[in-house]
Scaffold this motif. Structure first.
Motif, PDB file in Angstrom:
ATOM      1  N   GLN A   1       0.854  -1.189   0.000  1.00 57.27           N
ATOM      2  CA  GLN A   1       0.000   0.000   0.000  1.00 57.27           C
ATOM      3  C   GLN A   1       0.888   1.236   0.000  1.00 57.27           C
ATOM      4  N   ALA A   2       0.487   2.231  -0.794  1.00 61.17           N
ATOM      5  CA  ALA A   2       1.223   3.493  -0.842  1.00 61.17           C
ATOM      6  C   ALA A   2       0.207   4.629  -0.962  1.00 61.17           C
ATOM      7  N   SER A   3       0.566   5.766  -0.392  1.00 62.99           N
ATOM      8  CA  SER A   3      -0.307   6.940  -0.520  1.00 62.99           C
ATOM      9  C   SER A   3       0.534   8.205  -0.498  1.00 62.99           C
TER      10      SER A   3
ATOM     11  N   LEU B   1      -2.965   3.774  -3.326  1.00 63.11           N
ATOM     12  CA  LEU B   1      -2.974   2.608  -4.194  1.00 63.11           C
ATOM     13  C   LEU B   1      -2.609   1.391  -3.361  1.00 63.11           C
ATOM     14  N   GLU B   2      -3.369   0.315  -3.539  1.00 61.37           N
ATOM     15  CA  GLU B   2      -3.080  -0.941  -2.850  1.00 61.37           C
ATOM     16  C   GLU B   2      -3.116  -2.070  -3.871  1.00 61.37           C
ATOM     17  N   VAL B   3      -2.114  -2.939  -3.791  1.00 62.84           N
ATOM     18  CA  VAL B   3      -2.027  -4.124  -4.644  1.00 62.84           C
ATOM     19  C   VAL B   3      -1.991  -5.323  -3.705  1.00 62.84           C
TER      20      VAL B   3
ATOM     21  N   LEU C   1      -5.739 -11.412  -7.931  1.00 66.44           N
ATOM     22  CA  LEU C   1      -5.033 -10.139  -7.829  1.00 66.44           C
ATOM     23  C   LEU C   1      -6.062  -9.027  -7.678  1.00 66.44           C
ATOM     24  N   ASN C   2      -5.911  -8.206  -6.647  1.00 65.74           N
ATOM     25  CA  ASN C   2      -6.803  -7.068  -6.405  1.00 65.74           C
ATOM     26  C   ASN C   2      -6.013  -5.775  -6.469  1.00 65.74           C
ATOM     27  N   LEU C   3      -6.569  -4.788  -7.133  1.00 62.01           N
ATOM     28  CA  LEU C   3      -5.991  -3.447  -7.183  1.00 62.01           C
ATOM     29  C   LEU C   3      -7.029  -2.474  -6.645  1.00 62.01           C
ATOM     30  N   ARG C   4      -6.630  -1.598  -5.747  1.00 64.01           N
ATOM     31  CA  ARG C   4      -7.542  -0.598  -5.186  1.00 64.01           C
ATOM     32  C   ARG C   4      -6.897   0.778  -5.293  1.00 64.01           C
TER      33      ARG C   4
END
Length: 75
Positions: A24-26, A32-34, A60-63
């Motif tokens: 996770q990065a912000s 954004l989370e992978v 695989l999930n991308l948020r």
């Protein structure tokens, strides 16, 4: 009478292996989370004669997120 014994069998429906990894990065209100999840195969019955396959490549999930405000102009 003969009895079926389940001694030494694996529990039905419980996968051999399970794993999940996420990053996770912000910055500046954007995030954004992978995430990747995977499960190994499992037995489908108590006698361990039916095998349920693993998830293959997994899931695989991308948020993406945004936090901020919107400005509405009404005239």
């Amino acid at each position: 009478p003969a009895l079926d014994t389940l001694d030494g069998n694996r529990l039905a429906g419980v996968p051999d292996r399970t794993w999940r990894v996420a990053m996770q990065a912000s910055a500046r209100g954007l995030g954004l989370e992978v995430e990747h999840s995977w499960q190994g195969g499992a037995w489908g019955n108590d006698a361990n004669t039916v095998r349920v396959p693993d998830w293959g490549p997994g899931q695989l999930n991308l948020r993406a997120t945004w936090s901020g405000s919107c400005v509405y102009v009404v005239r």
